[in-house]
Design an enzyme around this catalytic site. Structure first.
Site, PDB file in Angstrom:
ATOM      1  CG  ASN A  21      18.333  37.418 -17.903  1.00 14.57           C
ATOM      2  OD1 ASN A  21      19.269  38.116 -17.583  1.00 14.57           O
ATOM      3  ND2 ASN A  21      18.369  36.654 -18.969  1.00 14.57           N
ATOM      4  CG  ASP A  22      17.509  33.267 -19.230  1.00 18.61           C
ATOM      5  OD1 ASP A  22      16.679  34.184 -19.144  1.00 18.61           O
ATOM      6  OD2 ASP A  22      18.004  32.892 -20.300  1.00 18.61           O
ATOM      7  CD  GLN A  40      22.551  34.853 -18.636  1.00 15.44           C
ATOM      8  OE1 GLN A  40      22.688  35.678 -19.502  1.00 15.44           O
ATOM      9  NE2 GLN A  40      23.529  34.036 -18.275  1.00 15.44           N
ATOM     10  CB  SER A  83      21.185  31.073 -20.775  1.00 19.40           C
ATOM     11  OG  SER A  83      20.551  32.040 -19.981  1.00 19.40           O
ATOM     12  NE  ARG A 150      19.770  33.859 -27.309  1.00 17.13           N
ATOM     13  CZ  ARG A 150      19.376  34.433 -28.438  1.00 17.13           C
ATOM     14  NH1 ARG A 150      20.207  34.538 -29.456  1.00 17.13           N
ATOM     15  NH2 ARG A 150      18.151  34.891 -28.555  1.00 17.13           N
ATOM     16  CG  ASP A 151      20.049  30.369 -24.533  1.00 12.56           C
ATOM     17  OD1 ASP A 151      21.001  31.090 -24.161  1.00 12.56           O
ATOM     18  OD2 ASP A 151      18.972  30.830 -24.932  1.00 12.56           O
ATOM     19  CD  GLU A 202      15.646  34.309 -26.079  1.00 15.83           C
ATOM     20  OE1 GLU A 202      16.428  35.179 -26.439  1.00 15.83           O
ATOM     21  OE2 GLU A 202      14.851  34.463 -25.138  1.00 15.83           O
ATOM     22  CD1 TRP A 288      13.140  37.851 -22.432  1.00 15.93           C
ATOM     23  CD2 TRP A 288      14.236  39.599 -21.573  1.00 15.93           C
ATOM     24  NE1 TRP A 288      14.366  37.404 -21.998  1.00 15.93           N
ATOM     25  CE2 TRP A 288      15.059  38.458 -21.467  1.00 15.93           C
ATOM     26  CE3 TRP A 288      14.710  40.817 -21.082  1.00 15.93           C
ATOM     27  CZ2 TRP A 288      16.335  38.504 -20.911  1.00 15.93           C
ATOM     28  CZ3 TRP A 288      15.992  40.865 -20.529  1.00 15.93           C
ATOM     29  CH2 TRP A 288      16.780  39.713 -20.446  1.00 15.93           C
TER      30      TRP A 288
HETATM   31  C1  FRU Z   1      16.624  34.282 -22.536  1.00 15.96           C
HETATM   32  C2  FRU Z   1      17.939  34.876 -23.005  1.00 15.96           C
HETATM   33  C3  FRU Z   1      18.862  33.806 -23.543  1.00 15.96           C
HETATM   34  C4  FRU Z   1      20.230  34.427 -23.360  1.00 15.96           C
HETATM   35  C5  FRU Z   1      20.047  35.187 -22.079  1.00 15.96           C
HETATM   36  C6  FRU Z   1      20.828  36.461 -22.015  1.00 15.96           C
HETATM   37  O1  FRU Z   1      15.948  35.044 -21.604  1.00 15.96           O
HETATM   38  O2  FRU Z   1      17.689  35.870 -23.967  1.00 15.96           O
HETATM   39  O3  FRU Z   1      18.596  33.407 -24.856  1.00 15.96           O
HETATM   40  O4  FRU Z   1      21.232  33.470 -23.269  1.00 15.96           O
HETATM   41  O5  FRU Z   1      18.669  35.460 -21.938  1.00 15.96           O
HETATM   42  O6  FRU Z   1      20.735  37.012 -20.742  1.00 15.96           O
END
Ligand code: FRU
Length: 506
Positions: A21-22, A40, A83, A150-151, A202, A288
């Site tokens: 993902n990210d 990710q 992330s 997070r992030d 996020e 998502w």
């Molecule tokens: C965004 C997210 C972030 C998190 C990550 C987990 O797509 O939900 O907030 O850190 O993906 O994979």
């Protein structure tokens, strides 16, 4: 339904195996002239539900990527490396480096460690130019007793001489700005909240961009929301303003949409890239709502194309110009471009079309400029079709174009197959853009550019003042094979069409 591996995007990064993902921590190593991208990643599973790692890829030109597999893994079952970002700690403010590590390669990763009990921010550093990382022994460096925190996106702010961290206090709808002089000790300076809420915030970010045609620079705050965006699921918004190292002050109260498609999320800028003409950034090309179900195997997920970002004053409507993000796709030297078709100043009559066949790569860069006459303007639609090869006796098609009646650009990615029945795989999407030019007689000029890469479509309107990014899934065995540009009515003038087929140099 599972697609053949020939459907794997070519000029967009996908992991060889497993889920992504990210994008995380993209940065440029100025010593070895190498771009790094982390992401990710779950190596042995394409659903992204197991313990997340950071995967790693590198590229000399941002188009051809080498996958290096997992680079930061969780230590305990049930935990995930979520992330975050990478900075180059040139002056060794963190104290992790000695003289043996070139200042241009002093990579420090800041990421969220996710567990059932909390989300905390951790550090890891690399002494080999980003290929392996050592976790800091006194992790975490930032914790606030929250499971929704997070992030971290970190960068060096020269005027105030400190590191800045932007991160999401996700379910309180706060973007928090912290400062530090050593990457280890962090002080909170600002809680910022604006725009659409959705379910949670996020992946926030801040970038300083040149304003085209001026000497001015402005700051752009980026914010990802998931779920609950108007088109469904995940999308990014942005705000324009000023930043003094501690406080972001928006110019206005407007939420601007980063990309109008359904597959552009968790955008992040590169650290330490050489260009002064804008800022490079990359997003995850999925949503998502259906990311875990898309019919690809043994990989799932890809990046969007790397884009350069600037700001420009462009018309929002005939009476008001707005400062707007301008996005330009980056094509590296490893791309081989073969021009298939080019025409300038062509007139398209009702039901006439130009058809261009590709050879076999399934990757195209299509540019179409056109001018609509004011006479019976409402009946005019300029259509671009992306047609598949004929497989199993069928041909599939996705469409994009401009409709003068609705005064909007559109994409229709609907194909009659099993995956497209997913209720969240919204097939029709539109975006507006004022004409690039309206002459004194009312003739309106527009431009669109479509990058097609196997199962990804990125559309740039009027030189990037608006974009639409969508995945699409033809049935197995069907690949983008030809392009058709057509008109629904007379009076589509000055049609410039350029179709290039792209492949990667050996
Ligand atoms: C965004 C997210 C972030 C998190 C990550 C987990 O797509 O939900 O907030 O850190 O993906 O994979």
């Amino acid at each position: 339904m599972v697609l053949a591996t020939s459907n794997r995007p070519l000029i967009h990064f996908t992991p060889q195996n497993g889920w992504m993902n990210d994008p995380n921590g993209p940065w440029y190593d100025a010593k070895d002239e190498l771009y790094h991208l982390y992401f990710q990643y779950t190596p042995n599973d394409t659903t992204g539900q197991l313990d997340l790692h950071w995967g790693h890829a590198s590229s000399t030109d941002l188009s051809k990527w080498t996958d290096h597999g997992s680079v930061i893994a969780p230590d305990r079952e049930g935990e995930g490396i979520f992330s975050g970002s990478v900075v180059v700690d040139y002056n060794n403010t963190s104290g992790f480096f000695n003289e043996s590590v070139d200042p241009r390669q002093r990579a420090v990763a800041l990421y969220t460690l996710n567990s059932e009990d909390a989300q905390v921010q951790e550090l890891a550093y690399s002494t080999d130019g980003g290929f392996t990382f050592e976790k800091y022994e006194n992790n975490p460096v930032l914790e606030v007793n929250s499971t929704q925190f997070r992030d971290p996106k970190v960068f060096w702010h020269e005027p105030s001489n400190h590191w800045v961290m932007v991160l999401a206090k996700s379910q309180e709808y706060k973007i928090q700005i912290f400062g530090s002089t050593d990457l280890k000790n962090w002080v909170l300076h600002l809680n910022f909240s604006a725009g659409l809420y959705g379910f949670q915030y996020e992946c926030p970010g801040l970038m300083e961009l040149p304003v085209e045609g001026t000497d001015e620079k402005k700051w752009v705050m980026i914010l990802a929301i998931n779920p609950g965006m108007p088109l469904g699921g995940s999308a990014n918004q942005y705000f324009i303003g000023d930043f003094d190292g501690y406080k972001f002050t928006p110019d206005d109260h407007q939420t601007r949409i980063h990309d109008h498609g359904k597959d552009y999320y968790a955008f992040q800028t590169f650290s330490d890239t050489p260009s002064e003409d804008g800022v490079l950034g990359v997003a995850w090309a999925s949503n998502w709502q259906y990311a875990r179900h898309v019919p690809t195997d043994p990989w799932r997920g890809s990046t969007g194309i790397v884009r350069n970002h600037t700001l420009a004053k462009v018309p929002g409507n005939p009476e008001t110009d707005l400062l707007t993000l301008v996005q330009t796709p980056i094509f590296g030297e490893s791309i081989k471009r073969q021009n298939l078709f080019k025409t300038l100043n062509h007139t398209l009559y009702k039901n006439e079309s130009i058809s261009v066949s590709g050879n076999s790569t399934g990757v195209f860069d299509i540019e179409v400029g056109f001018t609509l006459s004011p006479k019976e303007l409402n009946s005019k639609q300029l259509q671009v079709s992306i047609l598949s090869n004929k497989a199993n006796g069928t041909q599939e098609e996705i469409k994009l174009g401009y409709d003068a009646n609705a005064e909007a650009f559109f994409i229709d990615r609907g194909v009659d197959n099993e995956f497209n029945k997913n209720v969240f795989f919204t097939d029709k999407i539109s975006a507006i853009a004022e004409p690039l030019k309206t002459d004194k007689d009312g003739y309106k000029t527009y431009k669109l550019r479509a990058i097609v890469d196997k199962n990804l479509l990125e559309v740039f309107l009027n030189d990037g003042v608006s974009t639409i990014t969508n995945t699409f899934f033809f049935s197995s065995g069907h690949l983008p094979a030809s392009v058709k540009v057509g008109a629904s009515a007379d009076g589509i003038y000055a049609v410039d069409v350029k179709v290039d087929e792209l492949s990667l140099k050996a």
